[in-house]
Design a protein around this motif. Sequence first.
Motif, short mmCIF file in Angstrom:
data_model
loop_
_atom_site.label_atom_id
_atom_site.label_comp_id
_atom_site.label_asym_id
_atom_site.label_seq_id
_atom_site.Cartn_x
_atom_site.Cartn_y
_atom_site.Cartn_z
N SER A 12 0.81 -1.22 0.00
CA SER A 12 0.00 0.00 0.00
C SER A 12 0.85 1.27 0.00
O SER A 12 0.35 2.34 -0.32
CB SER A 12 -0.93 0.01 1.22
OG SER A 12 -0.17 -0.04 2.42
N ASN A 52 -2.82 0.60 -2.43
CA ASN A 52 -2.80 2.01 -2.10
C ASN A 52 -4.14 2.68 -2.41
O ASN A 52 -4.65 3.46 -1.59
CB ASN A 52 -1.68 2.70 -2.89
CG ASN A 52 -1.62 4.20 -2.66
OD1 ASN A 52 -2.09 4.97 -3.50
ND2 ASN A 52 -1.05 4.62 -1.55
N GLN A 81 -6.68 1.50 0.19
CA GLN A 81 -6.46 2.13 1.49
C GLN A 81 -6.92 3.59 1.48
O GLN A 81 -7.55 4.05 2.45
CB GLN A 81 -4.97 2.06 1.85
CG GLN A 81 -4.63 2.69 3.20
CD GLN A 81 -3.16 2.54 3.55
OE1 GLN A 81 -2.43 1.83 2.89
NE2 GLN A 81 -2.74 3.24 4.59
N ASN A 82 -6.63 4.31 0.41
CA ASN A 82 -7.08 5.70 0.31
C ASN A 82 -8.61 5.79 0.30
O ASN A 82 -9.19 6.70 0.92
CB ASN A 82 -6.51 6.35 -0.95
CG ASN A 82 -5.01 6.54 -0.87
OD1 ASN A 82 -4.43 6.59 0.21
ND2 ASN A 82 -4.37 6.66 -2.03
N CYS A 83 -9.25 4.86 -0.40
CA CYS A 83 -10.71 4.86 -0.43
C CYS A 83 -11.29 4.60 0.96
O CYS A 83 -12.24 5.28 1.38
CB CYS A 83 -11.20 3.81 -1.43
SG CYS A 83 -13.00 3.71 -1.56
N GLN A 84 -10.73 3.65 1.67
CA GLN A 84 -11.20 3.36 3.02
C GLN A 84 -10.95 4.53 3.98
O GLN A 84 -11.79 4.84 4.84
CB GLN A 84 -10.54 2.10 3.54
CG GLN A 84 -10.96 0.83 2.79
CD GLN A 84 -10.21 -0.40 3.26
OE1 GLN A 84 -9.27 -0.32 4.06
NE2 GLN A 84 -10.62 -1.57 2.76
N ASP A 85 -9.81 5.19 3.83
CA ASP A 85 -9.53 6.38 4.65
C ASP A 85 -10.54 7.48 4.37
O ASP A 85 -11.01 8.16 5.30
CB ASP A 85 -8.11 6.88 4.39
CG ASP A 85 -7.05 5.92 4.90
OD1 ASP A 85 -7.39 5.05 5.73
OD2 ASP A 85 -5.88 6.03 4.46
N ALA A 86 -10.86 7.68 3.09
CA ALA A 86 -11.84 8.72 2.74
C ALA A 86 -13.21 8.40 3.32
O ALA A 86 -13.90 9.29 3.84
CB ALA A 86 -11.92 8.86 1.21
N ALA A 90 -13.79 6.63 5.97
CA ALA A 90 -13.71 6.81 7.43
C ALA A 90 -13.81 8.28 7.81
O ALA A 90 -14.44 8.64 8.81
CB ALA A 90 -12.41 6.21 7.95
N ILE A 91 -13.21 9.16 7.01
CA ILE A 91 -13.29 10.61 7.28
C ILE A 91 -14.73 11.10 7.15
O ILE A 91 -15.22 11.89 7.96
CB ILE A 91 -12.35 11.37 6.32
CG1 ILE A 91 -10.90 11.08 6.67
CG2 ILE A 91 -12.62 12.87 6.39
CD1 ILE A 91 -9.89 11.69 5.71
N LYS A 133 -16.80 10.07 10.14
CA LYS A 133 -16.49 10.77 11.38
C LYS A 133 -16.94 12.24 11.33
O LYS A 133 -17.52 12.76 12.30
CB LYS A 133 -14.99 10.70 11.67
CG LYS A 133 -14.58 11.40 12.96
CD LYS A 133 -13.12 11.21 13.25
CE LYS A 133 -12.70 11.93 14.53
NZ LYS A 133 -13.45 11.49 15.70
N ILE A 179 -10.15 16.10 1.70
CA ILE A 179 -9.73 14.96 0.89
C ILE A 179 -9.43 15.48 -0.50
O ILE A 179 -10.20 16.29 -1.04
CB ILE A 179 -10.81 13.87 0.81
CG1 ILE A 179 -11.25 13.43 2.21
CG2 ILE A 179 -10.33 12.66 0.01
CD1 ILE A 179 -12.49 12.56 2.20
#
Length: 226
Positions: free
Chosen positions: A44, A52, A55-60, A62-63, A66, A130
């Motif tokens: 990643s 990668n 992971q970026n999609c999952q981080d987005a 999650a943001i 939240k 993002i």
Amino acid sequence: MRSLLCAFFTLNFQFELYRVLLDALECRAHTENIHTGKLIILPSSFEGSPHNMQQNCQDAMAIVCKFGKPDLFLTFTCNPSWSEILNCMEGVQYPEDRPDIIIRVFNMKLKELLEDICKHGIFGTVLAYIYVIEFQKRGLPHAHILLTLDSENKIRTKDDIDKFVSAELPDPCTDLRLFQIVTKCIVHGPMWNYLSIYITQRARKFAASLILTSYCVVIANLTRQT
């Protein structure tokens, strides 16, 4: 301790998935009598790899979970006429000949833009942002940016929208520089020229039809009198 155990079981689970894939490839290679070669899995940390991007999609996501859905969508496009790019050209070079210079200048400009937005708060207090960088067909990079504002700076009324969004040309009498920037960088040049030509042609056709109609009326009156 719990996080270490989760990481350990996750790694083992991923390894088992790759083991199954490798077994399938080896079985097919044995059946078709071909050489499989060496299997390489991009981590990643490798920019642009499937891991990668996932992971970026999952981080987005999650943001968004939240801080809520974004409030503003911005686009930032590289301009090959920037002085920082033109000053680095040598001889008969053009900006498209130096993609390395274009990328460096674009990243510098993008960092300055994000600093103005997040630290200086030109749109208000930003809770999260993002962005993703894409490349046009001509090779110029551009960024898509999503901003999530705090509750005091949320866009709720039409007056709030008018503070950030404008769908009209600036007045050249009051702000000539902004008018020149908008007409040069935001309004597409060929369509702007075609529109002016179209308006001129329509005006000429209307004038010609008006003259022809007046001529026909005069001829009809003269015919009646005779």
